[in-house]
Design an enzyme around this catalytic site. Structure first.
Site, mmCIF file in Angstrom:
data_model
loop_
_atom_site.group_PDB
_atom_site.id
_atom_site.type_symbol
_atom_site.label_atom_id
_atom_site.label_comp_id
_atom_site.label_asym_id
_atom_site.label_seq_id
_atom_site.Cartn_x
_atom_site.Cartn_y
_atom_site.Cartn_z
ATOM 1 N N LYS A 40 2.704 -13.922 0.184
ATOM 2 C CA LYS A 40 4.072 -13.423 0.378
ATOM 3 C C LYS A 40 4.025 -12.007 0.961
ATOM 4 O O LYS A 40 2.946 -11.405 1.061
ATOM 5 C CB LYS A 40 4.823 -13.444 -0.958
ATOM 6 C CG LYS A 40 4.223 -12.563 -2.034
ATOM 7 C CD LYS A 40 4.977 -12.735 -3.363
ATOM 8 C CE LYS A 40 4.562 -11.697 -4.361
ATOM 9 N NZ LYS A 40 3.893 -12.278 -5.545
ATOM 10 N N TYR A 268 7.041 21.440 7.693
ATOM 11 C CA TYR A 268 8.369 21.797 7.177
ATOM 12 C C TYR A 268 8.250 22.642 5.909
ATOM 13 O O TYR A 268 7.493 22.328 5.001
ATOM 14 C CB TYR A 268 9.164 20.533 6.850
ATOM 15 C CG TYR A 268 9.623 19.786 8.086
ATOM 16 C CD1 TYR A 268 10.500 20.380 8.995
ATOM 17 C CD2 TYR A 268 9.175 18.496 8.341
ATOM 18 C CE1 TYR A 268 10.934 19.688 10.121
ATOM 19 C CE2 TYR A 268 9.599 17.799 9.459
ATOM 20 C CZ TYR A 268 10.476 18.402 10.347
ATOM 21 O OH TYR A 268 10.888 17.733 11.459
HETATM 22 C C1 LIG Z 1 2.814 -12.185 -6.285
HETATM 23 C C2 LIG Z 1 2.573 -13.253 -7.287
HETATM 24 C C3 LIG Z 1 1.274 -13.674 -7.599
HETATM 25 C C4 LIG Z 1 0.041 -12.967 -7.089
HETATM 26 O O1 LIG Z 1 -0.178 -11.815 -7.863
HETATM 27 P P1 LIG Z 1 -1.491 -10.900 -7.626
HETATM 28 O O2 LIG Z 1 -1.412 -9.896 -8.703
HETATM 29 O O3 LIG Z 1 -1.318 -10.300 -6.269
HETATM 30 O O4 LIG Z 1 -2.654 -11.792 -7.688
HETATM 31 C C5 LIG Z 1 1.129 -14.774 -8.418
HETATM 32 N N1 LIG Z 1 2.208 -15.407 -8.940
HETATM 33 C C6 LIG Z 1 3.456 -15.005 -8.689
HETATM 34 C C7 LIG Z 1 4.602 -15.735 -9.305
HETATM 35 C C8 LIG Z 1 3.689 -13.917 -7.874
HETATM 36 O O5 LIG Z 1 4.941 -13.507 -7.643
#
Ligand SMILES: *Cc1c(COP(=O)(O)O)cnc(C)c1O
Length: 377
Positions: A40, A268
């Protein structure tokens, strides 16, 4: 003659061979369970399609994303994928596309189940789904045990084909809250029994993300949903279950070098003044690119194989580094913002510490507009 710099901005290099190596390290450590690669947020900033295709070439068959549109892109990049799971609450309007592209949403509530079922039936379709259980994360899913019966009841909806069941840990480290992870495990087991009884068969079960996969091997179930470890963070100790190495480097170049006296103000509000005569580099990268303002007067970059402090405030498109006297650095020299150079390294977790955040936010915060270059195809 000063070199003419040729730098429109920073770029990201993603080592796909290393990514596949990381996936292999995780998979080799699993006894019987499969890997669901979590990609994702544009594969944590690494580039969704390139990462999906590279992992598929490396034998990964299961993927997870947040939204149906991302899932459709994964289907294009990994046509043979066995599972493309949508971890968010997919919208009923997406049902035809999800069936067509063999995308599997999680179902998060009775109302969500009914809406997906109605859309599927109206289109004359049957949608494969996984049931999402909230065993303590307090985010998406049927609250267990209060809503376990509702979760089991969706097995009777004709438009849905319940294929899997899952939950997500809120915390894994036992020292933070002893027993919290075990409590989630127990709630999951009880709910899975009830839902499988309603389904009349065993379902595909998954629970662990990276941290749990690393520390709780007895929670693998049928698959582990691993994100951050694939990209090389949170799994550096070689004596742990698996070890992975960072995949992404973020680079830029020096636009200008100037030699300045002691007491010279930088940036700045002059938040930095040189202590002695020194060389200053102006570098192409700023907060619009995701280089956070917290890094001003705190972070480092690598130039000519050495650590150089980022001085003054981070501006929108530029940062400055104090190079020390007689640096030899020239306009056009490569700058490593995240990555390795000459044996020195700066990884996203170092930046994260300065920014009071986690490597996930640094990686996903690198602007999507910055070019991703892929190595090790
Ligand atoms: C993002 C996510 C993961 C992966 O988590 P990591 O800590 O990056 O391994 C697994 N399960 C769900 C539901 C997530 O949202």
């Amino acid at each position: 003659m000063p070199r003419i710099m040729n730098c429109d901005g920073s770029w990201v290099e993603v080592d796909l061979a290393r990514l596949r190596g990381n996936a292999g390290a995780v998979r080799d450590s699993l006894a019987g369970a499969d890997l669901i690669a979590v990609i994702k947020a544009d594969a944590y900033g690494h580039g969704l399609e390139a990462v999906a295709a590279a992992l598929a070439r490396g034998g990964v068959k299961r993927f997870a994303v947040a939204y149906p549109a991302e899932a459709a892109a994964v289907r294009g990049a990994a046509p043979q994928a066995e599972l493309i799971l949508v971890l968010g609450a997919a919208c009923p309007a997406e049902v035809p596309r999800m069936v067509r592209e063999r995308i599997t949403p999680v179902v998060v509530s009775a109302a969500h189940a009914q809406a997906l079922d109605a859309a599927a039936q109206a289109a004359g379709l049957r949608l494969g789904v996984h049931v999402k259980l909230d065993t303590g994360m307090g985010r998406l899913g049927f609250v267990c045990p209060a809503e376990t019966a509702q979760a089991a009841a969706i097995c009777r909806l004709p438009g849905l084909d319940v294929q899997g069941v899952c939950t997500h840990f809120a915390m894994v480290e036992p020292e933070k809250k002893p027993g919290a992870a075990r409590g989630q495990v127990d709630k999951f087991k009880q709910a899975v029994s009830a839902i499988e009884a309603a389904a009349g068969r065993r379902l595909f079960r998954h629970m662990s993300s990276s941290r749990a996969a690393l520390l709780l091997p007895d929670c693998d179930h049928d698959a582990v949903r691993v994100g951050i470890s694939l990209y090389g963070y949170g799994a550096a100790e070689p004596d742990k279950r698996f070890a992975t190495a960072p995949v992404l480097q973020w680079k830029s170049c020096v636009l200008q070098v100037k030699t300045v006296p002691a007491g010279f103000a930088v940036g700045y509000y002059a938040s930095y003044k040189t202590a002695a005569p020194t060389d200053l580099a102006t570098i192409s990268c700023g907060y619009t690119d995701g280089y956070q303002r917290h890094l001003g007067n705190k972070g480092h970059v690598l130039i000519r194989g050495r650590r150089r402090p980022v001085v003054g405030r981070v501006s929108m498109n530029w940062i400055s580094a104090d190079l020390g006297p007689d640096s030899g650095v020239q306009a056009g020299d490569e700058v490593v913002l995240i990555g390795e150079q000459g044996g020195e390294r700066i990884w996203a977790d170092e930046l994260a510490k300065h920014c009071n955040t986690i490597a996930y936010e640094i990686l996903t915060g690198i602007s999507r507009q910055i070019e991703r270059r892929y190595l090790g195809q």
